[in-house]
Design an enzyme around this catalytic site. Sequence first.
Site, short mmCIF file in Angstrom:
data_model
loop_
_atom_site.label_atom_id
_atom_site.label_comp_id
_atom_site.label_asym_id
_atom_site.label_seq_id
_atom_site.Cartn_x
_atom_site.Cartn_y
_atom_site.Cartn_z
N ASP A 272 15.67 88.80 29.36
CA ASP A 272 17.45 88.30 29.27
C ASP A 272 17.28 88.97 28.40
OD1 ASP A 272 17.63 87.21 31.38
OD2 ASP A 272 17.50 85.40 30.71
N HIS B 183 11.21 80.43 24.84
CA HIS B 183 10.76 80.40 26.59
C HIS B 183 9.66 79.80 26.45
CE1 HIS B 183 9.82 81.15 30.49
NE2 HIS B 183 10.85 82.24 30.09
N1 ACO Z 1 16.58 80.01 18.29
C1 ACO Z 1 16.24 79.49 18.00
N2 ACO Z 1 15.74 78.67 17.51
C2 ACO Z 1 14.74 77.85 18.94
C3 ACO Z 1 15.26 79.53 20.07
C4 ACO Z 1 16.27 80.01 19.95
N3 ACO Z 1 16.48 81.04 20.45
N4 ACO Z 1 14.67 78.01 21.32
C5 ACO Z 1 14.14 77.67 20.67
N5 ACO Z 1 14.54 77.62 19.48
C6 ACO Z 1 13.70 76.16 18.36
C7 ACO Z 1 13.76 74.81 18.97
O1 ACO Z 1 15.18 74.22 17.89
C8 ACO Z 1 12.91 73.91 18.77
O2 ACO Z 1 12.81 73.78 17.65
P1 ACO Z 1 12.46 72.29 16.28
O3 ACO Z 1 10.20 72.98 16.76
O4 ACO Z 1 12.77 72.66 15.09
O5 ACO Z 1 13.32 71.47 17.11
C9 ACO Z 1 11.77 74.60 19.10
O6 ACO Z 1 12.32 76.01 19.17
C10 ACO Z 1 10.61 74.83 20.42
O7 ACO Z 1 12.39 74.76 21.35
P2 ACO Z 1 12.57 74.20 22.60
O8 ACO Z 1 14.04 74.10 22.56
O9 ACO Z 1 12.47 72.77 22.37
O10 ACO Z 1 11.71 74.80 23.40
P3 ACO Z 1 11.99 74.76 25.42
O11 ACO Z 1 10.95 75.37 25.87
O12 ACO Z 1 12.63 73.49 25.43
O13 ACO Z 1 13.08 75.44 25.46
C11 ACO Z 1 13.80 77.90 26.18
C12 ACO Z 1 13.17 76.73 26.10
C13 ACO Z 1 15.43 77.13 26.73
C14 ACO Z 1 14.60 79.07 26.56
C15 ACO Z 1 14.72 77.29 24.65
O14 ACO Z 1 14.26 78.76 23.75
C16 ACO Z 1 16.25 78.41 24.47
O15 ACO Z 1 17.07 78.28 24.95
N6 ACO Z 1 16.72 79.70 24.29
C17 ACO Z 1 17.29 80.58 24.49
C18 ACO Z 1 18.32 80.48 25.94
C19 ACO Z 1 17.47 81.39 26.91
O16 ACO Z 1 17.16 82.92 25.70
N7 ACO Z 1 16.64 81.12 27.96
C20 ACO Z 1 16.84 82.36 29.05
C21 ACO Z 1 14.95 81.52 29.05
S1 ACO Z 1 14.74 82.54 30.25
C22 ACO Z 1 15.10 82.58 31.56
O17 ACO Z 1 15.14 82.06 32.40
C23 ACO Z 1 14.77 84.11 32.03
#
Ligand code: ACO
Length: 430
Positions: free
Chosen positions: A364, A306
């Site tokens: 979720d 998140h």
């Molecule tokens: N699985 C594996 N790796 C992940 C995940 C994941 N679900 N989420 C983040 N990471 C990793 C990224 O690859 C990144 O790694 P790095 O630093 O080595 O490049 C690091 O963690 C940070 O990730 P970002 O994408 O930069 O974080 P951001 O804050 O932009 O994204 C997000 C947050 C979009 C929710 C992300 O965690 C994600 O895509 N999760 C899966 C989708 C999801 O469950 N969304 C629901 C959000 S809650 C809602 O809307 C109610």
Amino acid sequence: MTDRKATLTFDDKTLELPIYSPTLGPDVLDIRKLYAEGDVFTHDPGFTSTSACESTITFIDGEKGELLHRGYPIDQLAADSHYLEVCYLLLYGELPTRAQMEDFESRVIRHTMLHDQMVYFYRGFRRDAHPMAIIVGVMGAMSAFYHDSTDITDPWQREVASIRLIAKMPTIVAWAYKYSIGQPFVYPNNKLDYASNFLNMCFSVPAEEYKVNPILARAMDRIFTLHADHEQNASTSTVRLASSSGANPFACIAAGAACLWGPAHGGANQACLEMLREIGSVDRIPEFIARAKDKNDPFRLMGFGHRVYKNFDPRAKVMKQSADEVLDLLGIEDNPTLQVAKELEAQAIADPYFSEKKLFPNVDFYSGIILEAMGFPTSMFTPIFALSRTVGWISQWHEQLSDPAHKIGRPRQLYTGAPHRDYVPVDQRG
Ligand code: ACO
């Protein structure tokens, strides 16, 4: 508001930036004069360090894993309150008295029906359209059907539009579902509570008697409550940006719903359940965890991570407990999806990749399991999120319109394209 200042020095310039201390959360630097006085912009794609507005509605402490609505913790609201009371709290700022609650409920109940001509609007969609496609269209079309509540300068019209949206969303979403499965639309029954009415419109048919199970209605209401608002997330910011131009409320909320549909936001619950099904059995979990960690694989664990929470999403805890209760009630023992979910959560949390990046289950992760057990197809998960979040969008929309400092949202950019060049006629291009 403040007499503290930060000093920013660069080149031959020194600028004083006011520092604000919010009620909760980190201090905020006011950079509004930066361009006028310093001739520079800030660069913050994804708004990771940018406060775009002042708000009194919702606060998240991502490190602690805490979510407050008007100061009240979400776990207390989920346990002891109910969705319409939380709607009142978000909209008006305080918990209602009994008389205020009764008045609010009766106002919502009076607006649950849709204009009868909207039936034809639904019929214009293909039967296999995703319910979110229908919902985004119908929400936008409300501007045409309810034109008498689109004048945003009139407080009474703003109030009517808000009540209409909260009241009609269950009907809009249930009808999108009914249309997609070829069943007749079921009209709202105003004798039922908000959640029961929604379940009735989704699952009853004219040929059969249908009685809403009160425990499932309570679980539905809790899902609505847990999704009601979440401060300045992508869809809410979309609503605020759309509204900043003076667009009408229905257009703004439709824009928010369109943004919510994406898999990184409200589409994650559908994507999460599909992922759990694809994993299928506990022994395949290591393979999927390895893929999530692989930089060359775009796969991510859906329902994990998140932008704000760097600890357990407090809503996920309530949702997990609710999933157990609902499956127990329905006599669904040994649900393979729930087993995969629980084991995946345990293995991911124990894995340093996820703990070091502070990736925990979000709301979720468990909501899809409950919704599936209730009988909803995955395509309905995001629509139910949109239904729940409508009150959050409206509350934030109201707040923005009441803020004397609000102006049209217009981000700037770090331009890295071609410099000025002259047009070359087609026959002279090399
Ligand atoms: N699985 C594996 N790796 C992940 C995940 C994941 N679900 N989420 C983040 N990471 C990793 C990224 O690859 C990144 O790694 P790095 O630093 O080595 O490049 C690091 O963690 C940070 O990730 P970002 O994408 O930069 O974080 P951001 O804050 O932009 O994204 C997000 C947050 C979009 C929710 C992300 O965690 C994600 O895509 N999760 C899966 C989708 C999801 O469950 N969304 C629901 C959000 S809650 C809602 O809307 C109610």
